[in-house]
Scaffold this motif. Structure first.
Motif, PDB file in Angstrom:
ATOM      1  N   GLU A  68     -62.560 110.513 -42.765  1.00 37.10           N
ATOM      2  CA  GLU A  68     -63.838 111.210 -42.559  1.00 37.10           C
ATOM      3  C   GLU A  68     -63.776 112.619 -43.128  1.00 37.10           C
ATOM      4  O   GLU A  68     -64.730 113.095 -43.759  1.00 37.10           O
ATOM      5  CB  GLU A  68     -64.149 111.250 -41.068  1.00 37.10           C
ATOM      6  N   ALA A  69     -62.664 113.291 -42.934  1.00 42.02           N
ATOM      7  CA  ALA A  69     -62.501 114.637 -43.470  1.00 42.02           C
ATOM      8  C   ALA A  69     -62.505 114.626 -44.990  1.00 42.02           C
ATOM      9  O   ALA A  69     -63.094 115.492 -45.641  1.00 42.02           O
ATOM     10  CB  ALA A  69     -61.203 115.261 -42.946  1.00 42.02           C
ATOM     11  N   SER A 106     -58.837 118.484 -36.378  1.00 42.92           N
ATOM     12  CA  SER A 106     -58.694 117.090 -35.950  1.00 42.92           C
ATOM     13  C   SER A 106     -58.006 116.269 -37.027  1.00 42.92           C
ATOM     14  O   SER A 106     -57.104 115.480 -36.756  1.00 42.92           O
ATOM     15  CB  SER A 106     -60.077 116.508 -35.624  1.00 42.92           C
ATOM     16  N   ALA A 107     -58.449 116.467 -38.286  1.00 43.50           N
ATOM     17  CA  ALA A 107     -57.834 115.724 -39.393  1.00 43.50           C
ATOM     18  C   ALA A 107     -56.383 116.154 -39.597  1.00 43.50           C
ATOM     19  O   ALA A 107     -55.519 115.323 -39.899  1.00 43.50           O
ATOM     20  CB  ALA A 107     -58.626 115.953 -40.678  1.00 43.50           C
ATOM     21  N   ASP A 109     -56.258 107.831 -36.447  1.00 49.19           N
ATOM     22  CA  ASP A 109     -55.821 108.956 -37.277  1.00 49.19           C
ATOM     23  C   ASP A 109     -56.248 108.783 -38.730  1.00 49.19           C
ATOM     24  O   ASP A 109     -56.692 109.738 -39.373  1.00 49.19           O
ATOM     25  CB  ASP A 109     -54.300 109.116 -37.181  1.00 49.19           C
ATOM     26  N   ASP A 139     -63.335 119.747 -37.793  1.00 44.94           N
ATOM     27  CA  ASP A 139     -62.901 118.525 -38.469  1.00 44.94           C
ATOM     28  C   ASP A 139     -61.512 118.704 -39.078  1.00 44.94           C
ATOM     29  O   ASP A 139     -60.703 117.779 -39.071  1.00 44.94           O
ATOM     30  CB  ASP A 139     -63.895 118.141 -39.566  1.00 44.94           C
ATOM     31  N   ARG A 198     -59.921 109.585 -38.928  1.00 44.92           N
ATOM     32  CA  ARG A 198     -60.198 111.023 -38.893  1.00 44.92           C
ATOM     33  C   ARG A 198     -59.914 111.658 -40.252  1.00 44.92           C
ATOM     34  O   ARG A 198     -60.707 112.463 -40.757  1.00 44.92           O
ATOM     35  CB  ARG A 198     -59.348 111.707 -37.830  1.00 44.92           C
ATOM     36  N   VAL A 199     -58.794 111.318 -40.837  1.00 45.32           N
ATOM     37  CA  VAL A 199     -58.448 111.877 -42.148  1.00 45.32           C
ATOM     38  C   VAL A 199     -59.443 111.400 -43.199  1.00 45.32           C
ATOM     39  O   VAL A 199     -59.879 112.170 -44.064  1.00 45.32           O
ATOM     40  CB  VAL A 199     -57.010 111.490 -42.534  1.00 45.32           C
ATOM     41  N   LEU A 212     -53.311 113.833 -39.702  1.00 44.84           N
ATOM     42  CA  LEU A 212     -52.458 113.822 -40.890  1.00 44.84           C
ATOM     43  C   LEU A 212     -51.003 114.063 -40.516  1.00 44.84           C
ATOM     44  O   LEU A 212     -50.092 113.425 -41.061  1.00 44.84           O
ATOM     45  CB  LEU A 212     -52.938 114.889 -41.874  1.00 44.84           C
TER      46      LEU A 212
END
Length: 597
Positions: free
Chosen positions: A152-153, A325-326, A146, A322, A149-150, A330
């Motif tokens: 990367e965003a 997913s983020a 998680d 994205d 992902r955050v 989050l």
């Protein structure tokens, strides 16, 4: 590693009590709170990006001007001014875009770092049994997948989204300035794009949330299976665990493929919107040029404006992938940071002056029907060393963790008095047999207990626990790298390191939970001497792995099936011929037998 009631890892029910997930409204509120300290940077980045985008919008009118000049048969030198202006626009837009994106990226990284810190802080404050009920996989998936992902965003999607939205808004405004009919034609694509976004978002939220949960369950199963591999093989459960791992992996793969199909349908709908909008703008330009309402250059500029929207519109809508997913990641992070204070491990209650511990009618259960302590009451006087003894499963470690504040009792209270107001360090420090050597230098590892400690303080603490000699014999002394990838410390030395940290933390109360159990018979006496030195002058509760520790204690408390059944000195309990005397005879007999040639 935590085992299930059967003692076999991975045989627990699949329905773990996962950590909470924040709602959308709560996630947005938490995000606003995280950004609030950096509002100035956010406004600066936004302002610079607006300027960069506005400058970039001069490209299409300049190209349209060039088309008009060529269509009118103007000489070649007439093209010089618009071409030079195109070069200036390119340079200015490049510089300002770089500055704006840098500010946005710095804002994102700052907010992400703040979120990570809050997550770790709250996770460390949660009661251990709450984390155990959720499973290591759930927490691991949040702090790795998680966060990734955050992150990367924040690093790619956030800056690109900000630039794309600005480009869309300002470009539509520029088309209206050329001729409002161009704007109306371009807006024919909006219904298809809006329906596409709505169709996607409604499905993506559920898919990505389920995907993160499935990944957490998959990691949990893998952790339990690999961590308990010896037990799994011993009970011939290889096929059962392989099937469980495969089942959870299939679930994760199915959700991943659902997300892939979702994205493919998303792109197909976007292409339809592009064709509709571009065709409408070209047709509008044809009729306006034929009627003499606009020039060919203006119609060209309008078409170029709409074509330039392909990238930003697609980027903004594609970034929904994205973003969703983020957002799911989050929400899972905020769900932990936003856990109510009542569910977080609270400090001990503090009573009258004088270091002492009062356990009042404490009960504790690890779940329905799994009560391990039953209304235990116990008082540790200031400076007193109390040994906890009992058979395996009596509740000794649970009581030790409650006194240390690692877990909260499900009933009753634990109170720790403070020896002085406003202490710099913790009231209670727990040292267990499962010691972790952190990666870094030996000095850094020790300073985890007291960051402001000098090298002299570190050497004094090591000398106190009889570890200075081997510490100074390391290749670089206190500067020697230990932990993962560094100099390996054997279990006895690792335990001495933990005891040295206890000395540096200097708490009024110390709890040792079988802290000498990993040393083996050869290092047992050395570690017992180290423990005695570390506990000098403190109130101490010691879960005795070896009854020699109980002999040296001021008082012995015997637990049996979660209840206190005896309390007294070694001599008193040995002559009372109760549970302790039975334990003593069994232990003494086994020691005598082991010494017999």
């Amino acid at each position: 590693m935590t085992s299930t009631p059967s003692g076999i890892p991975g045989t627990a029910d699949d329905s773990a009590e996962l950590l909470p997930i924040a709602s959308g409204a709560r996630t947005r509120a938490a995000l606003r709170t995280l950004i609030r300290p950096d509002r100035g940077r956010a406004l600066l980045g936004l302002g610079v990006l607006v300027g960069a985008t506005a400058v970039g919008l001069l490209v299409q009118p300049l190209l349209g001007r060039i088309v008009d000049l060529v269509a009118d048969g103007r000489p070649a030198d007439a093209l010089t001014p618009p071409v030079v202006l195109l070069l200036v626009v390119a340079v200015v837009q490049g510089v300002t875009t770089t500055l704006g994106l840098t500010q946005v990226a710095r804002l994102g990284e700052t907010v992400l770092a703040r979120l990570r810190e809050q997550f770790v802080e709250r996770a460390l404050q949660l009661p251990a049994d709450r984390l155990e009920r959720a499973g290591a996989g759930d927490l691991t998936a949040r702090v790795t997948g998680d966060v990734a992902r955050v992150a990367e965003a924040v690093r790619s999607a956030l800056p690109e989204m900000a630039r794309s939205v600005l480009a869309i808004v300002l470009t539509l405004g520029a088309m209206a300035l050329l001729d409002v009919r161009f704007l109306l034609a371009a807006l024919l694509a909006v219904p298809v794009q809006a329906l596409t976004a709505r169709w996607y978002v409604r499905r993506a939220v559920t898919v990505y949330a389920d995907q993160r949960v499935a990944n957490g369950a998959q990691q949990q199963q893998l952790l339990e299976t690999i961590g308990g591999a010896v037990t799994v093989r011993g009970h011939r459960l290889e096929e059962q665990h392989t099937e469980k791992s495969a089942r959870r992996s299939r679930k994760a793969v199915e959700l991943t493929m659902r997300s892939v199909h979702l994205v493919l349908g998303f792109y197909a709908r976007l292409h339809i919107a592009e064709y509709i909008g571009l065709a409408a703008v070209l047709v509008t330009g044809f009729f306006l040029v034929r009627d003499g309402s606009v020039s060919i250059g203006t119609a060209t500029a309008a078409a170029l404006y709409f074509h330039s929207l392909f990238g930003p519109v697609n980027a903004a809508l594609v970034l929904l992938d994205d973003a969703q997913s983020a957002a799911a990641g989050l929400a899972r992070l905020v769900g932990v940071t936003d856990i109510e204070e009542s569910a977080v491990q609270l400090p001990h209650q503090r009573t009258e002056v004088g270091a002492a511990v009062t356990v009042d009618a404490v009960s504790h259960a690890y779940g329905p029907g799994r009560t391990v302590l039953h209304e235990v009451s116990l008082t540790l006087r200031a400076g007193e060393h109390v040994a906890l003894v009992g058979t395996s499963g009596a509740g000794k470690s649970t009581l030790a963790r409650l006194v240390a504040g690692v877990q909260q009792p499900t009933g009753g209270t634990v109170s720790v008095a403070q020896s002085a107001p406003g202490p710099a360090g913790p009231s209670v420090v727990l040292v267990t047999q499962e010691v972790h050597v952190f990666t870094g230098t030996l000095g850094e590892d020790l300073r985890l207990a007291r960051p402001d400690a000098t090298d002299a303080d570190l050497r004094t603490a090591l000398a106190t626990v009889h570890a200075l000699e081997w510490a100074e014999a390391l290749p670089e002394g206190l500067a020697t790298v230990v932990g993962e990838g560094g100099h390996r410390l054997d279990p006895a030395r690792a335990q001495q390191l933990a005891l040295a940290r206890l000395v540096l933390a200097d708490p009024p109360v110390a709890v040792l939970d079988e802290a000498t159990a990993e040393a083996g018979s050869a290092g047992a006496r050395t570690l017992e001497r180290s423990a005695e030195a570390a506990l000098a002058g403190r109130t101490a509760l010691v879960v005795a792995h070896r009854l020699t520790q109980a002999v040296a204690a001021d008082r012995i408390v015997v637990l049996e099936a979660g209840r206190v059944v005896e309390s007294g000195t070694h001599d008193e309990l040995r002559t009372a011929d109760g549970p302790y005397a039975t334990l003593w005879r069994a232990w003494s007999g086994s020691r005598s037998a082991s010494r017999t040639p």
